[in-house]
Design a protein around this motif. Structure first.
Motif, PDB file in Angstrom:
ATOM      1  N   LEU A  38     -10.384   5.087  14.636  1.00  0.00           N
ATOM      2  CA  LEU A  38      -9.715   4.280  13.698  1.00  0.00           C
ATOM      3  C   LEU A  38      -9.773   4.719  12.113  1.00  0.00           C
ATOM      4  O   LEU A  38      -8.858   4.756  11.694  1.00  0.00           O
ATOM      5  N   LEU A  39     -10.988   5.285  11.794  1.00  0.00           N
ATOM      6  CA  LEU A  39     -11.082   5.968  10.652  1.00  0.00           C
ATOM      7  C   LEU A  39     -10.653   7.270  10.264  1.00  0.00           C
ATOM      8  O   LEU A  39      -9.808   7.498   9.453  1.00  0.00           O
ATOM      9  N   ASN A  40     -10.435   8.142  11.453  1.00  0.00           N
ATOM     10  CA  ASN A  40      -9.346   9.342  11.490  1.00  0.00           C
ATOM     11  C   ASN A  40      -8.024   8.720  11.192  1.00  0.00           C
ATOM     12  O   ASN A  40      -7.406   9.623  10.633  1.00  0.00           O
ATOM     13  N   ILE A  41      -7.588   7.845  12.070  1.00  0.00           N
ATOM     14  CA  ILE A  41      -6.005   7.298  11.823  1.00  0.00           C
ATOM     15  C   ILE A  41      -5.698   7.113  10.513  1.00  0.00           C
ATOM     16  O   ILE A  41      -4.752   7.340  10.129  1.00  0.00           O
ATOM     17  N   SER A  42      -6.827   6.132   9.813  1.00  0.00           N
ATOM     18  CA  SER A  42      -6.493   5.566   8.733  1.00  0.00           C
ATOM     19  C   SER A  42      -6.559   6.607   7.662  1.00  0.00           C
ATOM     20  O   SER A  42      -5.817   6.820   6.716  1.00  0.00           O
ATOM     21  N   ALA A  43      -7.387   7.741   7.789  1.00  0.00           N
ATOM     22  CA  ALA A  43      -7.394   9.083   6.734  1.00  0.00           C
ATOM     23  C   ALA A  43      -5.968   9.639   6.919  1.00  0.00           C
ATOM     24  O   ALA A  43      -5.658  10.113   5.835  1.00  0.00           O
ATOM     25  N   PHE A  44      -5.714   9.938   8.253  1.00  0.00           N
ATOM     26  CA  PHE A  44      -4.367  10.626   8.301  1.00  0.00           C
ATOM     27  C   PHE A  44      -3.289   9.765   7.738  1.00  0.00           C
ATOM     28  O   PHE A  44      -2.514  10.599   6.970  1.00  0.00           O
ATOM     29  N   LEU A  45      -2.984   8.633   7.870  1.00  0.00           N
ATOM     30  CA  LEU A  45      -2.009   7.785   7.219  1.00  0.00           C
ATOM     31  C   LEU A  45      -2.177   7.673   5.756  1.00  0.00           C
ATOM     32  O   LEU A  45      -1.278   8.118   5.052  1.00  0.00           O
ATOM     33  N   THR A  46      -3.248   7.812   5.361  1.00  0.00           N
ATOM     34  CA  THR A  46      -3.367   7.925   3.965  1.00  0.00           C
ATOM     35  C   THR A  46      -2.853   9.216   3.248  1.00  0.00           C
ATOM     36  O   THR A  46      -2.467   9.318   2.372  1.00  0.00           O
ATOM     37  N   VAL A  47      -3.478  10.228   3.704  1.00  0.00           N
ATOM     38  CA  VAL A  47      -3.015  11.646   3.289  1.00  0.00           C
ATOM     39  C   VAL A  47      -1.381  11.671   3.459  1.00  0.00           C
ATOM     40  O   VAL A  47      -0.693  12.154   2.746  1.00  0.00           O
ATOM     41  N   GLY A  48      -1.132  11.257   4.773  1.00  0.00           N
ATOM     42  CA  GLY A  48       0.462  11.233   4.690  1.00  0.00           C
ATOM     43  C   GLY A  48       1.353  10.528   3.883  1.00  0.00           C
ATOM     44  O   GLY A  48       2.308  11.105   3.093  1.00  0.00           O
ATOM     45  N   ALA A  49       0.675   9.433   3.340  1.00  0.00           N
ATOM     46  CA  ALA A  49       1.676   8.583   2.293  1.00  0.00           C
ATOM     47  C   ALA A  49       1.242   9.240   1.039  1.00  0.00           C
ATOM     48  O   ALA A  49       2.179   9.126   0.270  1.00  0.00           O
ATOM     49  N   GLY A  50       0.315   9.893   0.859  1.00  0.00           N
ATOM     50  CA  GLY A  50       0.116  10.664  -0.438  1.00  0.00           C
ATOM     51  C   GLY A  50       0.965  11.843  -0.443  1.00  0.00           C
ATOM     52  O   GLY A  50       1.547  12.090  -1.540  1.00  0.00           O
ATOM     53  N   LEU A  51       1.399  12.464   0.677  1.00  0.00           N
ATOM     54  CA  LEU A  51       2.165  13.828   0.499  1.00  0.00           C
ATOM     55  C   LEU A  51       3.465  13.166   0.436  1.00  0.00           C
ATOM     56  O   LEU A  51       4.335  13.743  -0.028  1.00  0.00           O
ATOM     57  N   LEU A  52       4.002  11.790   1.084  1.00  0.00           N
ATOM     58  CA  LEU A  52       5.343  11.596   1.006  1.00  0.00           C
ATOM     59  C   LEU A  52       5.481  11.150  -0.593  1.00  0.00           C
ATOM     60  O   LEU A  52       6.808  11.053  -0.792  1.00  0.00           O
ATOM     61  N   SER A  53       4.662  10.623  -1.000  1.00  0.00           N
ATOM     62  CA  SER A  53       4.821  10.136  -2.485  1.00  0.00           C
ATOM     63  C   SER A  53       4.701  11.201  -3.577  1.00  0.00           C
ATOM     64  O   SER A  53       5.238  11.084  -4.592  1.00  0.00           O
ATOM     65  N   LEU A  54       4.434  12.449  -3.157  1.00  0.00           N
ATOM     66  CA  LEU A  54       4.409  13.621  -4.526  1.00  0.00           C
ATOM     67  C   LEU A  54       5.841  13.808  -4.930  1.00  0.00           C
ATOM     68  O   LEU A  54       6.145  13.937  -6.094  1.00  0.00           O
ATOM     69  N   PRO A  55       6.900  13.850  -3.800  1.00  0.00           N
ATOM     70  CA  PRO A  55       8.124  14.104  -4.532  1.00  0.00           C
ATOM     71  C   PRO A  55       8.757  12.781  -5.484  1.00  0.00           C
ATOM     72  O   PRO A  55       9.366  13.251  -6.473  1.00  0.00           O
ATOM     73  N   LEU A  56       8.274  11.672  -5.231  1.00  0.00           N
ATOM     74  CA  LEU A  56       8.842  10.840  -6.087  1.00  0.00           C
ATOM     75  C   LEU A  56       8.275  10.673  -7.316  1.00  0.00           C
ATOM     76  O   LEU A  56       8.534  10.560  -8.462  1.00  0.00           O
ATOM     77  N   LEU A  57       6.768  11.187  -7.163  1.00  0.00           N
ATOM     78  CA  LEU A  57       5.968  11.131  -8.470  1.00  0.00           C
ATOM     79  C   LEU A  57       6.652  12.328  -9.497  1.00  0.00           C
ATOM     80  O   LEU A  57       6.613  12.258 -10.588  1.00  0.00           O
ATOM     81  N   THR A  58       6.749  13.482  -8.919  1.00  0.00           N
ATOM     82  CA  THR A  58       7.312  14.511  -9.865  1.00  0.00           C
ATOM     83  C   THR A  58       8.744  14.339 -10.131  1.00  0.00           C
ATOM     84  O   THR A  58       9.060  14.848 -11.231  1.00  0.00           O
ATOM     85  N   LYS A  59       9.693  13.564  -9.500  1.00  0.00           N
ATOM     86  CA  LYS A  59      10.911  13.256  -9.954  1.00  0.00           C
ATOM     87  C   LYS A  59      10.841  12.352 -11.284  1.00  0.00           C
ATOM     88  O   LYS A  59      11.548  12.396 -12.178  1.00  0.00           O
ATOM     89  N   GLN A  60       9.966  11.419 -11.299  1.00  0.00           N
ATOM     90  CA  GLN A  60       9.668  10.536 -12.234  1.00  0.00           C
ATOM     91  C   GLN A  60       9.053  11.103 -13.392  1.00  0.00           C
ATOM     92  O   GLN A  60       9.207  10.529 -14.890  1.00  0.00           O
ATOM     93  N   ALA A  61       8.285  12.028 -13.345  1.00  0.00           N
ATOM     94  CA  ALA A  61       7.574  12.622 -14.428  1.00  0.00           C
ATOM     95  C   ALA A  61       8.391  13.540 -15.182  1.00  0.00           C
ATOM     96  O   ALA A  61       8.072  13.746 -16.343  1.00  0.00           O
ATOM     97  N   ALA A  62       9.561  14.110 -14.648  1.00  0.00           N
ATOM     98  CA  ALA A  62      10.272  15.044 -15.356  1.00  0.00           C
ATOM     99  C   ALA A  62      11.039  14.601 -16.558  1.00  0.00           C
ATOM    100  O   ALA A  62      11.036  15.099 -17.613  1.00  0.00           O
TER     101      ALA A  62
END
Length: 70
Positions: A38-62
């Protein structure tokens, strides 16, 4: 300003209910599949959500960087 107390009260109530549901689900899942998995699944989902949010954060920062240069 007149609704600030109501908004924060509602937000905190919903937040507490979501934490209660999430904790209950985590307990049930830990009994079924084990806490390590369960902790491994949670870590995978957290990293995945972070990676998916990176393009959104860079578009807003520009636009903010362009305004700061002016």
């Amino acid at each position: 300003d007149e609704f600030r107390g109501r908004v924060f009260g509602t937000f905190n109530t919903v937040n507490t209910l979501i934490m209660l549901v999430g904790t209950s689900m985590a307990g049930l899942l830990a009994d079924q599949i084990g806490s390590g998995l369960l902790l491994n699944i949670s870590a995978f989902l957290t990293v995945g959500a972070g990676l998916l949010s990176l393009p959104l954060l860079t578009k807003q920062a520009a636009p903010q960087e362009a305004m700061a240069a002016d």
